[in-house]
Design a protein around this motif. Sequence first.
Motif, short mmCIF file in Angstrom:
data_model
loop_
_atom_site.label_atom_id
_atom_site.label_comp_id
_atom_site.label_asym_id
_atom_site.label_seq_id
_atom_site.Cartn_x
_atom_site.Cartn_y
_atom_site.Cartn_z
N GLU A 8 0.83 -1.21 0.00
CA GLU A 8 0.00 0.00 0.00
C GLU A 8 0.86 1.27 0.00
OE1 GLU A 8 -2.39 -0.71 3.43
OE2 GLU A 8 -3.92 -1.83 2.32
N VAL A 9 1.96 1.24 0.76
CA VAL A 9 2.86 2.40 0.80
C VAL A 9 3.52 2.61 -0.56
CG1 VAL A 9 4.97 3.34 1.83
CG2 VAL A 9 3.27 2.19 3.28
N LEU A 10 4.05 1.53 -1.15
CA LEU A 10 4.72 1.64 -2.45
C LEU A 10 3.74 2.01 -3.55
CD1 LEU A 10 7.16 -1.38 -2.16
CD2 LEU A 10 7.84 1.00 -2.55
N ASN A 21 8.31 8.80 3.08
CA ASN A 21 8.51 8.74 4.53
C ASN A 21 7.23 9.06 5.29
OD1 ASN A 21 8.72 11.41 3.66
ND2 ASN A 21 9.98 12.01 5.40
N ILE A 22 6.44 10.01 4.78
CA ILE A 22 5.20 10.39 5.45
C ILE A 22 4.18 9.26 5.37
CG2 ILE A 22 3.23 11.98 5.40
CD1 ILE A 22 5.17 14.15 4.43
N THR A 23 4.03 8.68 4.16
CA THR A 23 3.09 7.57 3.98
C THR A 23 3.48 6.37 4.84
OG1 THR A 23 2.86 8.30 1.67
CG2 THR A 23 1.92 6.17 2.23
N LEU A 24 4.79 6.08 4.89
CA LEU A 24 5.26 4.94 5.67
C LEU A 24 5.03 5.17 7.16
CD1 LEU A 24 6.70 2.21 5.83
CD2 LEU A 24 8.88 3.45 5.84
N ASN A 25 5.35 6.36 7.65
CA ASN A 25 5.17 6.65 9.08
C ASN A 25 3.72 6.51 9.50
OD1 ASN A 25 7.88 7.10 9.55
ND2 ASN A 25 7.76 9.30 9.21
N ARG A 42 12.12 -2.11 5.46
CA ARG A 42 13.15 -2.62 4.56
C ARG A 42 12.58 -2.94 3.18
NH1 ARG A 42 17.23 -7.87 5.07
NH2 ARG A 42 18.34 -7.40 3.14
N ILE A 43 11.40 -3.54 3.13
CA ILE A 43 10.80 -3.87 1.84
C ILE A 43 10.48 -2.59 1.06
CG2 ILE A 43 8.77 -4.87 0.70
CD1 ILE A 43 8.65 -6.92 3.00
N VAL A 44 9.90 -1.60 1.73
CA VAL A 44 9.53 -0.35 1.07
C VAL A 44 10.76 0.36 0.53
CG1 VAL A 44 8.62 1.98 1.47
CG2 VAL A 44 7.36 -0.02 2.31
N THR A 71 3.99 -3.08 -8.80
CA THR A 71 4.39 -2.90 -7.40
C THR A 71 4.63 -4.24 -6.72
OG1 THR A 71 3.10 -0.84 -7.28
CG2 THR A 71 3.72 -1.88 -5.19
N ILE A 72 3.71 -5.19 -6.91
CA ILE A 72 3.86 -6.51 -6.30
C ILE A 72 5.07 -7.25 -6.89
CG2 ILE A 72 2.78 -8.79 -6.04
CD1 ILE A 72 0.06 -7.36 -6.00
N LEU A 73 5.25 -7.15 -8.19
CA LEU A 73 6.37 -7.83 -8.83
C LEU A 73 7.72 -7.28 -8.39
CD1 LEU A 73 4.85 -8.14 -12.42
CD2 LEU A 73 5.31 -10.03 -10.84
N LEU A 74 7.82 -5.96 -8.27
CA LEU A 74 9.08 -5.36 -7.82
C LEU A 74 9.39 -5.76 -6.38
CD1 LEU A 74 8.93 -1.74 -9.33
CD2 LEU A 74 10.13 -3.74 -10.21
#
Length: 412
Positions: A8-10, A21-25, A42-44, A71-74
């Motif tokens: 979802e973040v990616l 960084n904002i979306t992840l936090n 780490r994944i993001v 996104t899923i493939l990467l």
Amino acid sequence: MEQKIAYEVLLAYFKDGSYLNITLNKALKADMDRHMKNRITRIVYGTLQNALLLEFHLKKFVKKVKVSEKTILLMGLYEHFFMKRPDYAIVDELVTLARQEKGARTASFINAVLRHAFLEEINFEGLSEDEVLALRTSHPLWLVKMFKKQYGQDVTIQILEADNAIPLRSGRVNTLVISRDELIKEDPRFKRGFLSEDGVLFEGGNIASTDAFKEGKVTVQDESSQLVARLLSPEKGSEVLDMCGAPGSKTTHLAALMENTGHIDVYDLYAHKEQLIQSNLKRLHVTNVTTHTADSTKLAKMLQKQYDAILLDGPCSGLGVLARKPEIKYHDSSVMDEIIPIQANLLENAYYLLKNGGKMVYSTCTLNKKENEKQIERFICHHEDMERIEEHTILPYQYHSDGFYMCLMRKK
């Protein structure tokens, strides 16, 4: 759970260019355990740091793909090549995610592509040395060539590899409240830093979640960034100007060095960023700062005063902080062309606001010499009464810190 949050973040970044960084936090909830937060992070960051390399490999197996599928493939390719997890586990988790998000057809597609892509190594055959380096480190080719021209081959390789490293959790002790040794004694998760005499490294997750942070004993700040205020080293009781202050890390460091004496005027272009500075001033017990919202490229005409010391931590291309903000390296190179004249304009304003005998520091978090050394050379050429006292470039691989440039000057 972890895969879904990372996805979802990616996806938000790939679709809308959101601030990573904002979306992840926002996605990392307080009740999550540290292991889960670390794995999602780490994944993001790993997927985005290595996106050019992963996309290069992916194109051999699929030509056209929706952003959700890509996104899923990467993510899967990143985990395969860099996290060394069992392939069956990666495929199983991501196929399940695809089915939940997009349905059975997408799940079948993800399954087929990942299984084929995992069977082959990344092949750079037919590419030039620079192209291979650009892909291997996932930096645009123009950036690789620019760094090679400015720093040479060996240093460039070290910079590019450092950009893909996991950054340290760095903080600055607020000496208005506590010493570094006292903080470490209170909370042994803090260790002495490598570079700054005010710097600490944290081994317990997020510094901002600690009691020490909430009580204003420590703040989040990279160690190389902490060298800027110390380079300016304002006198106690002096009048100081911070021209581009948000979020207030260097402003509050200046206040600590001045022991809350004298006065600091700090400016930022945006009102919401002025509020952020005010929040940090309050948390860090700073009392000698006045905040303002204004365009610092027009300050010389607005103000009727001059200052003993000026900090100009200018807007820049950000090429020293790619480990923390990997999305910056995918920006167009034209960003630099637009920002260099703004930096020059800010320097002109700083010149007219600086007292005779006063000192100023110009700093950036980029490694581009056109924004740094060349910018200062032009400035001093136009103002012969400005003398360069000290000049430093911190490269990101030297101390596992952000890359930073800083120059101390004095007006004769």
